[in-house]
Design a protein around this motif. Sequence first.
Motif, PDB file in Angstrom:
ATOM      1  N   UNK A 140       0.854  -1.184   0.000  1.00  0.00           N
ATOM      2  CA  UNK A 140       0.000   0.000   0.000  1.00  0.00           C
ATOM      3  C   UNK A 140       0.891   1.235   0.000  1.00  0.00           C
ATOM      4  N   UNK A 141       0.348   2.377  -0.443  1.00  0.00           N
ATOM      5  CA  UNK A 141       1.133   3.585  -0.398  1.00  0.00           C
ATOM      6  C   UNK A 141       0.626   4.627  -1.359  1.00  0.00           C
ATOM      7  N   UNK A 142       1.358   5.753  -1.444  1.00  0.00           N
ATOM      8  CA  UNK A 142       0.920   6.857  -2.307  1.00  0.00           C
ATOM      9  C   UNK A 142       0.777   6.457  -3.766  1.00  0.00           C
ATOM     10  N   UNK A 143       1.656   5.576  -4.244  1.00  0.00           N
ATOM     11  CA  UNK A 143       1.598   5.214  -5.656  1.00  0.00           C
ATOM     12  C   UNK A 143       0.289   4.503  -5.988  1.00  0.00           C
ATOM     13  N   UNK A 144      -0.151   3.612  -5.085  1.00  0.00           N
ATOM     14  CA  UNK A 144      -1.410   2.915  -5.327  1.00  0.00           C
ATOM     15  C   UNK A 144      -2.574   3.886  -5.295  1.00  0.00           C
ATOM     16  N   UNK A 145      -2.552   4.844  -4.361  1.00  0.00           N
ATOM     17  CA  UNK A 145      -3.605   5.850  -4.278  1.00  0.00           C
ATOM     18  C   UNK A 145      -3.671   6.676  -5.560  1.00  0.00           C
ATOM     19  N   UNK A 146      -2.496   7.077  -6.077  1.00  0.00           N
ATOM     20  CA  UNK A 146      -2.464   7.844  -7.318  1.00  0.00           C
ATOM     21  C   UNK A 146      -3.003   7.026  -8.484  1.00  0.00           C
ATOM     22  N   UNK A 147      -2.678   5.721  -8.491  1.00  0.00           N
ATOM     23  CA  UNK A 147      -3.162   4.863  -9.569  1.00  0.00           C
ATOM     24  C   UNK A 147      -4.678   4.747  -9.535  1.00  0.00           C
ATOM     25  N   UNK A 148      -5.246   4.624  -8.349  1.00  0.00           N
ATOM     26  CA  UNK A 148      -6.691   4.544  -8.227  1.00  0.00           C
ATOM     27  C   UNK A 148      -7.356   5.854  -8.613  1.00  0.00           C
ATOM     28  N   UNK A 149      -6.674   6.990  -8.362  1.00  0.00           N
ATOM     29  CA  UNK A 149      -7.212   8.286  -8.760  1.00  0.00           C
ATOM     30  C   UNK A 149      -7.044   8.538 -10.257  1.00  0.00           C
ATOM     31  N   UNK A 150      -6.198   7.771 -10.921  1.00  0.00           N
ATOM     32  CA  UNK A 150      -5.941   7.918 -12.359  1.00  0.00           C
ATOM     33  C   UNK A 150      -5.403   9.313 -12.668  1.00  0.00           C
ATOM     34  N   UNK A 151      -4.209   9.604 -12.134  1.00  0.00           N
ATOM     35  CA  UNK A 151      -3.587  10.912 -12.326  1.00  0.00           C
ATOM     36  C   UNK A 151      -2.775  10.907 -13.618  1.00  0.00           C
ATOM     37  N   UNK A 152      -2.982  11.943 -14.441  1.00  0.00           N
ATOM     38  CA  UNK A 152      -2.229  12.043 -15.681  1.00  0.00           C
ATOM     39  C   UNK A 152      -0.787  12.470 -15.442  1.00  0.00           C
ATOM     40  N   UNK A 153      -0.604  13.347 -14.461  1.00  0.00           N
ATOM     41  CA  UNK A 153       0.724  13.940 -14.308  1.00  0.00           C
ATOM     42  C   UNK A 153       0.944  14.324 -12.849  1.00  0.00           C
ATOM     43  N   UNK A 154       2.090  13.889 -12.291  1.00  0.00           N
ATOM     44  CA  UNK A 154       2.522  14.283 -10.950  1.00  0.00           C
ATOM     45  C   UNK A 154       3.920  14.883 -11.084  1.00  0.00           C
ATOM     46  N   UNK A 155       4.108  16.077 -10.546  1.00  0.00           N
ATOM     47  CA  UNK A 155       5.413  16.721 -10.688  1.00  0.00           C
ATOM     48  C   UNK A 155       5.850  17.364  -9.385  1.00  0.00           C
ATOM     49  N   UNK A 156       7.168  17.456  -9.231  1.00  0.00           N
ATOM     50  CA  UNK A 156       7.802  18.137  -8.095  1.00  0.00           C
ATOM     51  C   UNK A 156       8.768  19.151  -8.671  1.00  0.00           C
ATOM     52  N   UNK A 157       8.643  20.398  -8.231  1.00  0.00           N
ATOM     53  CA  UNK A 157       9.518  21.463  -8.717  1.00  0.00           C
ATOM     54  C   UNK A 157      10.310  22.060  -7.554  1.00  0.00           C
ATOM     55  N   UNK A 158      11.629  22.140  -7.735  1.00  0.00           N
ATOM     56  CA  UNK A 158      12.470  22.812  -6.744  1.00  0.00           C
ATOM     57  C   UNK A 158      12.479  22.152  -5.390  1.00  0.00           C
ATOM     58  N   UNK A 159      12.494  20.818  -5.348  1.00  0.00           N
ATOM     59  CA  UNK A 159      12.490  20.102  -4.076  1.00  0.00           C
ATOM     60  C   UNK A 159      13.871  20.005  -3.455  1.00  0.00           C
ATOM     61  N   UNK A 160      13.887  19.641  -2.176  1.00  0.00           N
ATOM     62  CA  UNK A 160      15.146  19.475  -1.446  1.00  0.00           C
ATOM     63  C   UNK A 160      14.979  18.388  -0.397  1.00  0.00           C
ATOM     64  N   UNK A 161      15.859  17.404  -0.426  1.00  0.00           N
ATOM     65  CA  UNK A 161      15.854  16.321   0.551  1.00  0.00           C
ATOM     66  C   UNK A 161      17.193  16.312   1.266  1.00  0.00           C
TER      67      UNK A 161
END
Length: 549
Positions: free
Chosen positions: A146-167
Amino acid sequence: MKIAIGLLVLVVLLVGGVLALPFLVDLGKYQDQYKPQIEEALNRKIQLQEIRLTVWPRIGARVAGFSVLDDPAFSSDPFASLSSLDVGVKLMPLLSGKVEVEEITLHGPVITVIKNKNGVLNASTIGRKGVPVPEKPSRAPIPSTEGPLKLLALLAVDRVSVNGGKLTYRDLSSATPAEYVLQDLELLLRDVRLGQTPNLHVATLVQPFNMPVKLDGTFGPLRETMDIDAINFQLGMGKTEFTITGKAAGNDATVNISSPAINTTNLPMSFPLKQSVEIRDLKIITEIKGQEAKLNSLSFRLFDGEVNGQGKMIAGAEAPPFKGSVALQGLQLGPALKAVAETPVSISGTAGADLSVQGKGFSMPDLTKALEGTGHLAVKDGKIEGVNILQEVADALKVSGISMGDAKATAFSTIETDLAIKQGVINVQRLLMDSHDFQATGGGTIGFDQKLNLIVNLNLSQDVSQKLSAASPVVKIAMKEGRLSLPLTITGTAQAPSYGVDVKGLTGKVQEQVKKKVEEAVGGLLKGTTKPDDLKREGQELLKGLFGR
């Protein structure tokens, strides 16, 4: 005309109504309802500046100023934050009462992972309400399907993006705290829906190495079980390229990694090396089953030789247990040793080895305590640079004025030995060294602290024995069948070895020779085969041999 004006008014009213939605619909009232639930689920306090509808560039919602605070035992700063989160939905399905997410964009996310002095991560207490910070690392959980990827798949997202992140990863558990940063992090994930194969792009700059890293590829197709039939990625780390393939099913996975060439100077990590090392034709086949990771096959070329290995490890424990084996053929030992350490004595030649080991943990204290193994090592047609063993023997015997070839090297045709590793000590067994001028057999120990304690028996060639005996009467008497044999000790450390000859053993041989001569003379007198004058003459010859006059 009236109809046209009516339609125009209707359009203006619709557009005005849509544009007024962010001001007419207040999503902030939902904060009080859902914020406590989110905090309880995360076991973290959260902060949220505002949440509102958006109509441009697309209809959706914007969350601004979102932060997840850290566990107070680790830091007072946020664990994760982002300047804004935009969620865009498709207009036509929305008009029919169906919500389809078109795009999710995270602007400026910042995440800080901290490992404290006890080796515990701040992420370990997320979702664990009422549980104190562990005093030591807990056993790693089996990866969840389980996790965010499965949730996104169920929501059927066309595009997920991250801009200017920092880890940021901050390690406070080591003697010298370290910090690593993924800077300017960008992520683009497309076609995240069941039955589709998402496309992934990740780019970042790794500090303090100032190294660009990028990942491109596909994985899928996505299913509700999150099983992945095919993983295909290209990973670039500076000037080094990796191909990553595999598949995943539940908690199990198979991953294959290959690279045509890897130079250690191009990797975002430090190695205990004196000079760069190049690895060619790397191929890795791994298999993960829950917490067990198996290295089914490892092969690469290094210093003109070929290395093959396999092994397995069980993750989760503070000192994870492991076992494995490695075999190498045709490795040029001289360049390999120079890359690892600079020592006054080095060995060149073509090396081959087989080694099987098992242990727990990878720190030096853990390896010293638990590492065990056996192996075999052979080096052909080489040279020991920095020491002339025969010259060391001549010096120990106090034989002066004799040159034993190269003053700083010892050539050999073979060095071969069995090895046994236990409790921080390498036991050298059945050591054989064959040279044109001598043959050596023996053994001893080499510690992980580089301390040497070796004893070898040198059997010198007839030419070298005659050369030494001509300058030393004691050596002449100690010879047997025209050859000199004596023990050589090697002590000190690998950085500063010390050589010595067991002179007591040599004088013992002289005593044996004298005793034998005396017994033969006395026996001859008793039997009447030796006359007193003959005995006197033999005694004079013996003394002359001992004292050289």
